[in-house]
Motif scaffolding. Structure first.
Motif, PDB file in Angstrom:
ATOM      1  N   GLN A  24       0.930  -1.255   0.082  1.00 24.56           N
ATOM      2  CA  GLN A  24       0.011  -0.140   0.083  1.00 24.56           C
ATOM      3  C   GLN A  24       1.105   0.923  -0.095  1.00 24.56           C
ATOM      4  O   GLN A  24       0.506   2.552  -0.469  1.00 24.56           O
ATOM      5  CB  GLN A  24      -1.198   0.217   0.887  1.00 24.56           C
ATOM      6  CG  GLN A  24      -2.423  -0.649   1.034  1.00 24.56           C
ATOM      7  CD  GLN A  24      -2.724  -0.779   2.347  1.00 24.56           C
ATOM      8  OE1 GLN A  24      -2.678  -0.661   2.802  1.00 24.56           O
ATOM      9  NE2 GLN A  24      -4.219  -1.301   1.551  1.00 24.56           N
ATOM     10  N   THR A  79      -5.996  -0.952  -5.303  1.00 26.18           N
ATOM     11  CA  THR A  79      -6.736   0.173  -4.755  1.00 26.18           C
ATOM     12  C   THR A  79      -8.218   0.518  -5.800  1.00 26.18           C
ATOM     13  O   THR A  79      -8.494   2.086  -5.391  1.00 26.18           O
ATOM     14  CB  THR A  79      -5.943   1.229  -5.601  1.00 26.18           C
ATOM     15  OG1 THR A  79      -5.693   2.002  -6.537  1.00 26.18           O
ATOM     16  CG2 THR A  79      -4.289   1.295  -4.920  1.00 26.18           C
ATOM     17  N   GLY A 169      -7.155   1.477   3.956  1.00 28.72           N
ATOM     18  CA  GLY A 169      -6.231   1.608   3.154  1.00 28.72           C
ATOM     19  C   GLY A 169      -7.113   0.502   2.297  1.00 28.72           C
ATOM     20  O   GLY A 169      -7.646   0.872   0.579  1.00 28.72           O
ATOM     21  N   GLN A 172     -10.550   2.210   1.045  1.00 28.37           N
ATOM     22  CA  GLN A 172     -10.379   3.434   0.333  1.00 28.37           C
ATOM     23  C   GLN A 172     -10.441   2.660  -0.741  1.00 28.37           C
ATOM     24  O   GLN A 172     -11.316   3.077  -2.042  1.00 28.37           O
ATOM     25  CB  GLN A 172      -9.512   3.910   0.560  1.00 28.37           C
ATOM     26  CG  GLN A 172      -9.258   4.318   1.572  1.00 28.37           C
ATOM     27  CD  GLN A 172      -8.301   5.551   2.110  1.00 28.37           C
ATOM     28  OE1 GLN A 172      -6.958   4.579   1.221  1.00 28.37           O
ATOM     29  NE2 GLN A 172      -7.952   6.606   3.307  1.00 28.37           N
ATOM     30  N   GLY A 173     -10.043   1.096  -1.000  1.00 28.57           N
ATOM     31  CA  GLY A 173      -9.832   0.688  -2.581  1.00 28.57           C
ATOM     32  C   GLY A 173     -11.466   0.301  -2.608  1.00 28.57           C
ATOM     33  O   GLY A 173     -11.157  -0.063  -3.841  1.00 28.57           O
ATOM     34  N   THR A 176     -13.815   2.769  -3.632  1.00 27.77           N
ATOM     35  CA  THR A 176     -12.773   2.804  -5.545  1.00 27.77           C
ATOM     36  C   THR A 176     -13.744   2.416  -6.215  1.00 27.77           C
ATOM     37  O   THR A 176     -13.936   2.706  -7.506  1.00 27.77           O
ATOM     38  CB  THR A 176     -11.462   3.486  -5.501  1.00 27.77           C
ATOM     39  OG1 THR A 176     -10.957   4.830  -3.935  1.00 27.77           O
ATOM     40  CG2 THR A 176     -11.055   3.825  -7.084  1.00 27.77           C
TER      41      THR A 176
END
Length: 204
Positions: A24, A79, A169, A172-173, A176
């Motif tokens: 990450q 991501t 993280g 967030q991935g 997205t």
């Protein structure tokens, strides 16, 4: 879920957490780099990476070489961006939306007040969190996701900052990859280890 519950999914082992943290923080890591950073044997690293790839959290690419020699395999975090998107993650998002639509029809529930795209983002996020051992409660008014009690509350205190950062993280991935106006902003400071709340925000 009690504080003694077992956490599943990508962060069920701290060795895997360390690997996720490394990919990450910088993309296109090699096996040798991950071995050096973690002290783990190459075969152990490969096993963890395979689990992470199968879960849709890591992608692998082949190094482009301009000189002679065998190209290396490179590992990066998935991501959700076009150049770092996982086919497994895309399938998970589509399945979460399908199941979400089915449940909303059965229960006659409306979409999120934030819109259709946000509804599908929340579908994907909730399924990811449940897979990871949490029981998420989404509050659209405060734009928060309550994850208390955290199944990682019993983890070593020195590991918790990395655990929180890695899981943020991952969230967030997922958001997205699902596509829409929501992003995971931060993990809010907590008074006790079992408390965990993630702040969402609307992107421009």
């Amino acid at each position: 879920m009690s504080s003694s519950a077992v956490a599943y999914g990508p962060i069920s082992s701290y060795s895997r957490v360390r690997i996720l943290h490394l990919v990450q923080t910088r993309a296109e890591r090699t096996i040798s780099e991950l071995c050096e950073a973690t002290g783990l044997h190459a075969n152990t690293i490969r096993e963890h990476l395979q689990r992470l790839i199968e879960g849709g959290y890591v992608i692998q690419t082949t190094e482009h070489r301009t000189t002679r020699g065998r190209p290396r395999t490179l590992y990066s975090a998935a991501t959700g961006m076009p150049d770092a998107s996982s086919a497994v993650a895309r399938d998970k998002v589509a399945e979460a939306a399908r199941r979400g639509d089915m449940m909303r029809r059965l229960l006659a529930e409306p979409d999120s007040q934030l819109g259709r795209e946000a509804t599908y983002q929340l579908d994907a996020l909730v399924e990811h969190l449940e897979e990871s051992g949490f029981e998420p409660v989404v509050d659209e008014t405060t734009m928060t996701v309550e994850l208390s009690p955290c199944p990682h509350a019993a983890s070593a205190p020195q590991h918790r900052p990395t655990l929180c950062q890695v899981h943020l993280g991952l969230m967030q991935g997922v958001l997205t990859q699902a596509g829409g106006p929501l992003a995971a902003d931060c993990v809010l400071a907590a008074q006790r280890p079992a408390e965990c709340t993630v702040q969402l925000r609307l992107t421009a």
